[in-house]
Design a protein around this motif. Structure first.
Motif, mmCIF file in Angstrom:
data_model
loop_
_atom_site.group_PDB
_atom_site.id
_atom_site.type_symbol
_atom_site.label_atom_id
_atom_site.label_comp_id
_atom_site.label_asym_id
_atom_site.label_seq_id
_atom_site.Cartn_x
_atom_site.Cartn_y
_atom_site.Cartn_z
ATOM 1 N N ALA A 230 11.602 4.788 1.374
ATOM 2 C CA ALA A 230 11.588 4.396 2.788
ATOM 3 C C ALA A 230 11.671 5.617 3.689
ATOM 4 O O ALA A 230 10.951 5.710 4.698
ATOM 5 C CB ALA A 230 12.741 3.438 3.070
ATOM 6 N N PHE A 231 12.527 6.572 3.322
ATOM 7 C CA PHE A 231 12.699 7.778 4.145
ATOM 8 C C PHE A 231 11.437 8.639 4.134
ATOM 9 O O PHE A 231 10.944 9.051 5.193
ATOM 10 C CB PHE A 231 13.897 8.581 3.634
ATOM 11 N N THR A 232 10.913 8.903 2.952
ATOM 12 C CA THR A 232 9.726 9.773 2.856
ATOM 13 C C THR A 232 8.488 9.117 3.468
ATOM 14 O O THR A 232 7.703 9.777 4.150
ATOM 15 C CB THR A 232 9.448 10.125 1.384
ATOM 16 N N SER A 233 8.310 7.813 3.242
ATOM 17 C CA SER A 233 7.143 7.133 3.808
ATOM 18 C C SER A 233 7.248 7.012 5.322
ATOM 19 O O SER A 233 6.231 7.060 6.031
ATOM 20 C CB SER A 233 6.976 5.746 3.188
ATOM 21 N N LEU B 196 8.652 9.253 7.344
ATOM 22 C CA LEU B 196 8.274 10.558 7.882
ATOM 23 C C LEU B 196 6.760 10.790 7.767
ATOM 24 O O LEU B 196 6.123 11.254 8.724
ATOM 25 C CB LEU B 196 9.025 11.665 7.135
ATOM 26 N N ALA B 197 6.192 10.462 6.604
ATOM 27 C CA ALA B 197 4.755 10.658 6.408
ATOM 28 C C ALA B 197 3.959 9.742 7.336
ATOM 29 O O ALA B 197 2.966 10.174 7.947
ATOM 30 C CB ALA B 197 4.390 10.378 4.947
ATOM 31 N N GLY B 198 4.377 8.485 7.439
ATOM 32 C CA GLY B 198 3.687 7.554 8.328
ATOM 33 C C GLY B 198 3.810 7.948 9.782
ATOM 34 O O GLY B 198 2.850 7.818 10.554
ATOM 35 N N GLY B 199 4.986 8.460 10.181
ATOM 36 C CA GLY B 199 5.173 8.909 11.556
ATOM 37 C C GLY B 199 4.239 10.045 11.914
ATOM 38 O O GLY B 199 3.691 10.097 13.031
ATOM 39 N N LEU B 200 4.026 10.970 10.968
ATOM 40 C CA LEU B 200 3.115 12.094 11.206
ATOM 41 C C LEU B 200 1.674 11.606 11.328
ATOM 42 O O LEU B 200 0.917 12.075 12.188
ATOM 43 C CB LEU B 200 3.238 13.114 10.068
ATOM 44 N N ILE B 201 1.283 10.649 10.494
ATOM 45 C CA ILE B 201 -0.077 10.089 10.571
ATOM 46 C C ILE B 201 -0.288 9.397 11.919
ATOM 47 O O ILE B 201 -1.332 9.557 12.563
ATOM 48 C CB ILE B 201 -0.315 9.106 9.412
ATOM 49 N N ILE B 202 0.717 8.629 12.377
ATOM 50 C CA ILE B 202 0.611 7.936 13.662
ATOM 51 C C ILE B 202 0.485 8.937 14.809
ATOM 52 O O ILE B 202 -0.383 8.794 15.686
ATOM 53 C CB ILE B 202 1.845 7.033 13.900
ATOM 54 N N SER B 203 1.352 9.939 14.816
ATOM 55 C CA SER B 203 1.359 10.896 15.929
ATOM 56 C C SER B 203 0.039 11.660 16.012
ATOM 57 O O SER B 203 -0.482 11.877 17.119
ATOM 58 C CB SER B 203 2.530 11.866 15.771
ATOM 59 N N MET C 169 2.942 2.529 6.636
ATOM 60 C CA MET C 169 3.792 3.433 5.868
ATOM 61 C C MET C 169 5.118 3.688 6.569
ATOM 62 O O MET C 169 6.172 3.720 5.937
ATOM 63 C CB MET C 169 3.067 4.767 5.635
ATOM 64 N N CYS C 170 5.071 3.873 7.895
ATOM 65 C CA CYS C 170 6.262 4.246 8.656
ATOM 66 C C CYS C 170 7.291 3.123 8.698
ATOM 67 O O CYS C 170 8.485 3.373 8.515
ATOM 68 C CB CYS C 170 5.850 4.633 10.068
ATOM 69 N N PHE C 171 6.832 1.889 8.916
ATOM 70 C CA PHE C 171 7.763 0.779 9.138
ATOM 71 C C PHE C 171 7.917 -0.165 7.952
ATOM 72 O O PHE C 171 8.824 -0.998 7.954
ATOM 73 C CB PHE C 171 7.332 -0.013 10.371
ATOM 74 N N PHE C 172 7.036 -0.033 6.938
ATOM 75 C CA PHE C 172 7.109 -0.964 5.811
ATOM 76 C C PHE C 172 7.051 -0.278 4.451
ATOM 77 O O PHE C 172 7.029 -0.947 3.426
ATOM 78 C CB PHE C 172 5.963 -1.993 5.898
ATOM 79 N N GLY C 173 7.014 1.068 4.434
ATOM 80 C CA GLY C 173 6.862 1.795 3.178
ATOM 81 C C GLY C 173 7.968 1.563 2.177
ATOM 82 O O GLY C 173 7.745 1.589 0.966
ATOM 83 N N GLY C 174 9.196 1.313 2.654
ATOM 84 C CA GLY C 174 10.321 1.081 1.752
ATOM 85 C C GLY C 174 10.423 -0.336 1.253
ATOM 86 O O GLY C 174 11.189 -0.612 0.329
ATOM 87 N N PHE C 175 9.666 -1.251 1.864
ATOM 88 C CA PHE C 175 9.715 -2.641 1.429
ATOM 89 C C PHE C 175 9.002 -2.824 0.087
ATOM 90 O O PHE C 175 9.458 -3.567 -0.772
ATOM 91 C CB PHE C 175 9.073 -3.557 2.477
ATOM 92 N N TYR C 176 7.872 -2.139 -0.054
ATOM 93 C CA TYR C 176 7.062 -2.282 -1.276
ATOM 94 C C TYR C 176 6.642 -0.899 -1.787
ATOM 95 O O TYR C 176 5.453 -0.564 -1.792
ATOM 96 C CB TYR C 176 5.818 -3.136 -0.990
#
Length: 300
Positions: free
Chosen positions: A222-225, A227-234, A53-60
């Protein structure tokens, strides 16, 4: 008709050979990947999902949105349907292997290698119709279609603003092209083809409107995913580091780290122009195709 027959004659054999060789590999790879996914601890699954989500969410964006929409019950139905279709495919592949070895005239050469492309295609179609389970295939396709319709309804609501924006851009572009471009194009077009000018300009306006609207939506996604993916990772890293002893409610480290990861994820997608880099775009071409199809379906 002659050209079509020649194409069938030329490409039927290599296409059929490639299909029957590739499908077992694809099915086996998907099954193994799913088994690995199931065996992973939940925290590592969350870490993987967060990274995607963090690094590829905006691609698809629409593919990820479709998966989220299908998550409640739809994915289970979809998995069962795909499993049923893969089972039928494996049955056909095994039967095809036996058919390729048949030497009815006893001349030492398999019959399938002695016929032309058109006859080979007829032979394989007949084989599939005889050996496949039509009820099982029909139920599986119906299940997939039901899931798709429900997902499409959710996505239409979710991306309503994108649809409205694309329609607004299309209407504005159409007014401009009808006033300034259409007369000129009609003048330069032979009279017998002038009826196509408004239709082609309409397609042109739609392509512009849809492209601009979805580009804006891609940046937002891309921006929202990220942030959401970064929170899941952390939070997953916090759980792994503390071995489950520390809750994310007890510290702000996960939130601070999530902003850094989210910024890095969005910057990475920005540097790639929100498009999968090589070789990912080559490996994930089916996902790319699904992304454009979903966008077209939602917008239309």
């Amino acid at each position: 008709m002659v050209d079509a027959a020649e194409l069938v004659q030329k490409f039927a054999r290599p296409v059929l050979d490639f299909t029957f060789e590739a499908m077992p590999v694809i099915i086996s790879a998907c099954q193994k990947a799913y088994e690995v996914y199931r065996r992973l601890p939940l925290v590592y699954v969350e870490l993987l999902i967060g990274a995607v989500m963090c690094f590829f969410g905006g691609f698809y964006p629409t593919v990820f949105a479709a998966l989220q929409a299908a998550e409640h019950g739809g994915l289970i139905t979809l998995r069962k349907a795909l499993g049923a279709l893969s089972e039928e495919m494996m049955v056909i592949i095994e039967v095809n292997k036996k058919d390729d070895a048949v030497d009815a005239d006893g001349d030492g050469v398999a019959d399938a290698k002695q016929i032309d492309g058109r006859e080979l295609l007829k032979r394989k179609v007949k084989l599939v119709l005889q050996k496949i389970n039509p009820d099982k295939v029909n139920d599986a396709i119906a299940s997939i279609y039901k899931v798709w319709i429900s997902v499409l309804a959710v996505l239409t609501i979710q991306f309503a603003r994108t649809i409205a924006l694309s329609l607004t851009i299309i209407a504005s572009a159409k007014r401009i092209t009808d006033r300034f471009l259409l007369p000129t194009i009609k003048t330069a077009t032979p009279k017998e083809y002038q009826q196509w000018c408004p239709v082609i300009l309409d397609w042109f306006c739609k392509s512009i409107g849809i492209s601009i609207a979805w580009k804006i939506q891609t940046i937002i996604s891309a921006f929202t995913s990220a942030l959401a993916g970064g929170l899941i990772i952390s939070r997953a890293l916090l759980q792994i580091r503390s071995k489950g002893e520390k809750n994310h409610e007890q510290t702000n480290v996960d939130e601070i780290l999530s902003y850094a990861l989210g910024g890095a994820g969005f910057y990475f997608q920005y540097t790639q122009s929100f498009d999968a880099p090589f070789p990912l775009n080559f490996i994930l071409w089916p996902v790319e195709l699904a992304e454009y199809y979903i966008r077209w379906s939602v917008t239309n």
